[in-house]
Design an enzyme around this catalytic site. Structure first.
Site, PDB file in Angstrom:
ATOM      1  N   ASP A  86       0.862  -1.171   0.000  1.00  0.00           N
ATOM      2  CA  ASP A  86       0.000   0.000   0.000  1.00  0.00           C
ATOM      3  C   ASP A  86       0.908   1.233   0.000  1.00  0.00           C
ATOM      4  O   ASP A  86       1.912   1.272   0.718  1.00  0.00           O
ATOM      5  CB  ASP A  86      -0.848   0.052   1.278  1.00  0.00           C
ATOM      6  N   HIS A 142       4.846  -7.311  -0.070  1.00  0.00           N
ATOM      7  CA  HIS A 142       4.507  -8.602  -0.668  1.00  0.00           C
ATOM      8  C   HIS A 142       5.161  -8.751  -2.042  1.00  0.00           C
ATOM      9  O   HIS A 142       5.544  -7.768  -2.675  1.00  0.00           O
ATOM     10  CB  HIS A 142       2.990  -8.729  -0.783  1.00  0.00           C
ATOM     11  N   SER A 251       8.303   4.099   4.936  1.00  0.00           N
ATOM     12  CA  SER A 251       9.497   3.930   4.131  1.00  0.00           C
ATOM     13  C   SER A 251       9.119   3.776   2.665  1.00  0.00           C
ATOM     14  O   SER A 251       8.038   4.199   2.253  1.00  0.00           O
ATOM     15  CB  SER A 251      10.310   2.737   4.611  1.00  0.00           C
TER      16      SER A 251
END
Length: 284
Positions: A86, A142, A251
């Protein structure tokens, strides 16, 4: 130079990061719970998506920050390449003459980012995209496509903020900050890399197969190679959408894809917010 950039250069960011790390890992409820609840309120975090929607279920701020999502809230798109996290797409483009565009047409070295000349050469002529994870975003990373793990490298560096306005004001920031470089091989696509870039107040970077890779006070480059041979660490295959790593606090993730023949999905544009598992790119 903006005032925000000046503050980043002058402030003792590593000391501040260590102090924040101590607070974030504290399991005393009278410290952890006010931190968690204030953070949820300040950043308007939707806990309905979380596996545990009650802030009281988390023993520390760190545990809350890397919270898991409920099954099904991030469906995996039918695409060759999907979003690893995200966040907001902060840059995308081609890898040309060993350089990538950072912002405002400033470029930085792929070799410096990866800490590896041979890997940089393998990815020459390829395509990259950068996703910035703000404090309110889901902070697990992911796999953008299926791949067999070949290697991992921890590259120490600075701990400047990776907010887009800071990145625009500091040349080559993503190739200067502390980072964990992971590279994989897909039988159809070839070798690709996923770089987890640390930042100010990021207490650590962890991978699913290793645990914490980038704890504080590491000053030397460390590398792990993976294969079938007993002389190296055991190889593993990770499926598209499978968790590969996580950050503590905001980050950036940089994905380097082999080849230039990719069509990006309509929502995959600079400045757009994307969700883990959304379609990112396919071959035309």
């Amino acid at each position: 130079m903006s005032s925000a950039v000046v503050i980043q250069r002058l402030a003792p960011m590593r000391l501040l990061t260590r102090c924040a790390g101590v607070l974030a890992s504290c399991r005393w409820p009278w410290i952890a719970q006010p931190l968690i609840r204030a953070f949820v309120y300040r950043h308007r975090i939707d806990l309905d998506e979380a596996l545990h929607s009650n802030p009281g279920a988390y023993r520390s701020f760190n545990e809350f920050f890397v919270r898991a999502l409920r099954p099904g809230v991030r469906p995996l798109a039918m695409a060759e390449w999907t979003s690893p996290a995200d966040g907001r797409v902060s840059q995308l483009g081609g890898i040309r003459a060993g350089q990538m565009i950072q912002a405002k047409q400033r470029s930085y070295s792929v070799e410096q980012l990866l800490g590896d000349t041979a890997l940089a050469r393998q990815l020459e002529g390829g395509t990259f995209s950068t996703v910035y994870l703000s404090p309110r975003d889901y902070h697990r990373v992911h796999m953008p496509c299926e791949g067999r793990l070949l290697g991992m490298r921890h590259v120490p560096g600075t701990l400047l903020s990776v907010r887009p306005d800071i990145v625009e004001g500091v040349d080559g920031l993503l190739a200067r900050n502390e980072r964990v470089v992971c590279w994989f091989e897909n039988p159809r696509i070839g070798v690709f890399a996923v770089v987890l870039v640390g930042a100010a107040i990021v207490g650590s970077i962890a991978t699913a197969w290793h645990g914490v890779v980038a704890p504080p006070r590491r000053s030397k480059i460390r590398q792990w190679l993976y294969g079938e041979d007993d002389s190296v660490h055991r190889a593993r295959n990770l499926l598209q959408g499978e968790e590969m790593g996580r950050f503590r606090l905001g980050s950036t993730v940089v994905v380097l894809m082999p080849g230039s023949a990719w069509d990006f999905a309509p929502q995959w544009e600079i400045g757009e917010h994307v969700l883990m598992g959304q379609a990112a790119a396919t071959r035309p």
